[in-house]
Scaffold this motif. Structure first.
Motif, PDB file in Angstrom:
ATOM      1  N   LEU A 147       0.830  -1.197   0.000  1.00 22.88           N
ATOM      2  CA  LEU A 147       0.000   0.000   0.000  1.00 22.88           C
ATOM      3  C   LEU A 147       0.862   1.243   0.000  1.00 22.88           C
ATOM      4  CD1 LEU A 147      -2.438  -1.177   2.804  1.00 22.88           C
ATOM      5  CD2 LEU A 147      -3.089  -0.827   0.428  1.00 22.88           C
TER       6      LEU A 147
ATOM      7  N   PHE B 104      -4.856   6.346   1.600  1.00 24.02           N
ATOM      8  CA  PHE B 104      -4.238   5.163   1.008  1.00 24.02           C
ATOM      9  C   PHE B 104      -4.668   4.948  -0.439  1.00 24.02           C
ATOM     10  CE2 PHE B 104      -2.063   2.922   4.432  1.00 24.02           C
ATOM     11  CZ  PHE B 104      -2.531   3.593   5.549  1.00 24.02           C
ATOM     12  N   GLY B 105      -3.771   4.347  -1.206  1.00 25.81           N
ATOM     13  CA  GLY B 105      -4.111   3.876  -2.531  1.00 25.81           C
ATOM     14  C   GLY B 105      -4.751   2.500  -2.454  1.00 25.81           C
ATOM     15  N   PRO B 106      -5.154   1.940  -3.612  1.00 24.03           N
ATOM     16  CA  PRO B 106      -5.835   0.647  -3.638  1.00 24.03           C
ATOM     17  C   PRO B 106      -4.905  -0.545  -3.428  1.00 24.03           C
ATOM     18  CG  PRO B 106      -5.565   1.474  -5.855  1.00 24.03           C
ATOM     19  CD  PRO B 106      -5.083   2.559  -4.937  1.00 24.03           C
TER      20      PRO B 106
ATOM     21  N   LEU C 164      -7.680   8.069  13.682  1.00 22.93           N
ATOM     22  CA  LEU C 164      -8.270   7.860  12.368  1.00 22.93           C
ATOM     23  C   LEU C 164      -8.988   6.520  12.357  1.00 22.93           C
ATOM     24  CD1 LEU C 164      -5.109   8.856  10.283  1.00 22.93           C
ATOM     25  CD2 LEU C 164      -7.056  10.327  10.846  1.00 22.93           C
TER      26      LEU C 164
ATOM     27  N   TYR D 129     -10.500   3.703   9.590  1.00 25.66           N
ATOM     28  CA  TYR D 129     -10.490   3.265   8.200  1.00 25.66           C
ATOM     29  C   TYR D 129     -11.355   2.015   8.053  1.00 25.66           C
ATOM     30  CZ  TYR D 129      -6.213   6.084   7.491  1.00 25.66           C
ATOM     31  OH  TYR D 129      -5.290   7.103   7.397  1.00 25.66           O
TER      32      TYR D 129
ATOM     33  N   GLN E 137     -11.652  -1.320   5.317  1.00 21.80           N
ATOM     34  CA  GLN E 137     -10.948  -1.982   4.240  1.00 21.80           C
ATOM     35  C   GLN E 137     -11.758  -3.159   3.723  1.00 21.80           C
ATOM     36  OE1 GLN E 137      -6.987  -3.466   5.173  1.00 21.80           O
ATOM     37  NE2 GLN E 137      -6.339  -3.258   3.047  1.00 21.80           N
TER      38      GLN E 137
ATOM     39  N   GLU F  93      -8.481  -4.450  -1.286  1.00 23.44           N
ATOM     40  CA  GLU F  93      -8.456  -3.015  -1.545  1.00 23.44           C
ATOM     41  C   GLU F  93      -7.661  -2.297  -0.455  1.00 23.44           C
ATOM     42  OE1 GLU F  93     -10.462  -3.488  -5.012  1.00 23.44           O
ATOM     43  OE2 GLU F  93      -9.721  -1.570  -4.242  1.00 23.44           O
ATOM     44  N   GLY F  94      -7.372  -1.018  -0.686  1.00 27.85           N
ATOM     45  CA  GLY F  94      -6.695  -0.246   0.332  1.00 27.85           C
ATOM     46  C   GLY F  94      -7.662   0.289   1.369  1.00 27.85           C
ATOM     47  N   PRO F  95      -7.170   0.637   2.555  1.00 28.32           N
ATOM     48  CA  PRO F  95      -8.037   1.223   3.586  1.00 28.32           C
ATOM     49  C   PRO F  95      -8.606   2.554   3.108  1.00 28.32           C
ATOM     50  CG  PRO F  95      -5.934   0.528   4.520  1.00 28.32           C
ATOM     51  CD  PRO F  95      -5.795   0.464   3.035  1.00 28.32           C
TER      52      PRO F  95
ATOM     53  N   LEU G   6     -10.473   6.034   4.340  1.00 29.65           N
ATOM     54  CA  LEU G   6     -10.685   6.854   5.532  1.00 29.65           C
ATOM     55  C   LEU G   6     -12.171   7.085   5.753  1.00 29.65           C
ATOM     56  CD1 LEU G   6      -9.307   8.629   7.743  1.00 29.65           C
ATOM     57  CD2 LEU G   6      -9.698  10.554   6.186  1.00 29.65           C
TER      58      LEU G   6
ATOM     59  N   ALA H 120     -11.726  11.266  10.698  1.00 33.84           N
ATOM     60  CA  ALA H 120     -10.482  11.735  11.308  1.00 33.84           C
ATOM     61  C   ALA H 120     -10.833  12.612  12.507  1.00 33.84           C
ATOM     62  CB  ALA H 120      -9.660  12.524  10.303  1.00 33.84           C
TER      63      ALA H 120
ATOM     64  N   ILE I 136     -13.285  -4.939   7.142  1.00 35.58           N
ATOM     65  CA  ILE I 136     -12.450  -4.828   8.337  1.00 35.58           C
ATOM     66  C   ILE I 136     -12.262  -3.355   8.653  1.00 35.58           C
ATOM     67  CG2 ILE I 136     -10.224  -5.349   9.412  1.00 35.58           C
ATOM     68  CD1 ILE I 136      -9.985  -7.773   7.657  1.00 35.58           C
TER      69      ILE I 136
ATOM     70  N   PHE J  47     -10.294  -0.548  10.873  1.00 36.39           N
ATOM     71  CA  PHE J  47      -9.055  -0.313  11.622  1.00 36.39           C
ATOM     72  C   PHE J  47      -9.098   1.065  12.269  1.00 36.39           C
ATOM     73  CE2 PHE J  47      -6.478  -3.890  10.492  1.00 36.39           C
ATOM     74  CZ  PHE J  47      -6.796  -4.231   9.190  1.00 36.39           C
TER      75      PHE J  47
ATOM     76  N   PHE K  85      -1.558   1.204  14.301  1.00 35.86           N
ATOM     77  CA  PHE K  85      -2.837   0.599  13.944  1.00 35.86           C
ATOM     78  C   PHE K  85      -3.320  -0.367  15.025  1.00 35.86           C
ATOM     79  CE2 PHE K  85      -4.002   1.696   9.616  1.00 35.86           C
ATOM     80  CZ  PHE K  85      -2.831   2.216   9.098  1.00 35.86           C
ATOM     81  N   GLY K  86      -4.645  -0.417  15.199  1.00 35.37           N
ATOM     82  CA  GLY K  86      -5.251  -1.504  15.941  1.00 35.37           C
ATOM     83  C   GLY K  86      -5.255  -2.755  15.071  1.00 35.37           C
TER      84      GLY K  86
END
Lengths: 113, 112
Positions: free
Chosen positions: A90, A104-106, B33, B35, B37, B41-43, B45, B48, B86, B88, B102-103
């Motif tokens: 990532l 974040f990006g994908p 923060l 997030y 996911q 894929e990416g997390p 947001l 905040a 998920i 986070f 991160f948690g």
């Protein structure tokens, strides 16, 4: 616009290959990050670039080599990886490196055979 | 080092139910923060938080920055199937170069 783009989406490579992951943002952010993430685990920080200079290296093996050609681009060069390096990689960016929200990006799904 | 304890680890709920998850730490954070996911894929947001005591909403989501600066919670009201994923929490302390702690994540499953 809070978009961070990453290419490729998927990458399969052998242990002797050399490949690169790319990340791009056009939000004017001055901090960019590389993370590694295993399935169902939180992201683990690898590198931080602040104002195009490497500011944090979390003791990452030298087979991973980051590069920041300009304020919008971040690369991760890969060489002689191991199967255990297979993960989701990532990229993230933030306005400034300290205290600002990271976007974040994908991700790039990397498989090392 | 700093650690975040996120709970619960997983939740199985019925569509329409409300959800609550939280993160606690022994360290004081300056930013919290949240997030979400999806697989592969990416997390993304969600919310905040920057000030102790701050309560912020984003649609059906509400999050709070604990007054002690050591905890935060996220509530989701009237859950729907697309809430699956998920979640986070992540905390940041100033002057640490932007490191996010991160948690371990809360995996949410929603039964239609």
């Amino acid at each position: 616009d809070t978009e961070v783009t990453q290419t490729p989406k998927h990458l399969v490579m052998g242990m002797t290959n050399k490949k690169s992951l790319k990340c791009e943002q056009h939000m004017g952010h001055r901090a960019m990050y590389w993370y590694k993430q295993k399935a169902k685990k939180p992201p683990e920080l690898m590198f931080v670039y602040s104002y195009e200079k490497l500011s944090i290296n979390e003791s990452v093996p030298s087979r991973f080599s980051p590069e920041c050609p300009n304020s919008s681009l971040l690369n991760l060069h890969l060489h002689a990886l191991q199967p255990e390096d297979s993960a989701l990689y990532l990229c993230a960016s933030s306005q400034a490196p300290d205290g600002d929200t990271q976007y974040f990006g994908p991700g790039t799904r990397l498989t090392v055979l | 080092g700093q650690q975040l304890n996120q709970s619960p680890q997983s939740m199985f709920i019925q569509e329409g139910e409300d959800v609550s998850m939280n993160c606690t730490s022994s360290s004081i954070f300056n930013t919290w923060l949240w997030y979400k996911q999806d697989p592969g894929e990416g997390p993304v947001l969600l919310i905040a938080l920057y000030k102790a005591g701050e309560l912020t909403s984003n649609g059906r989501l509400t999050a709070q920055f604990g007054i002690t600066r050591k905890d935060s919670f996220l509530n989701i009201s009237a859950s729907i199937p697309s809430d699956v994923g998920i979640y986070f929490c992540a905390g940041m302390i100033y002057n640490q170069g932007g490191k996010l702690i991160f948690g371990q994540g809360t995996e949410l499953s929603v039964k239609p």
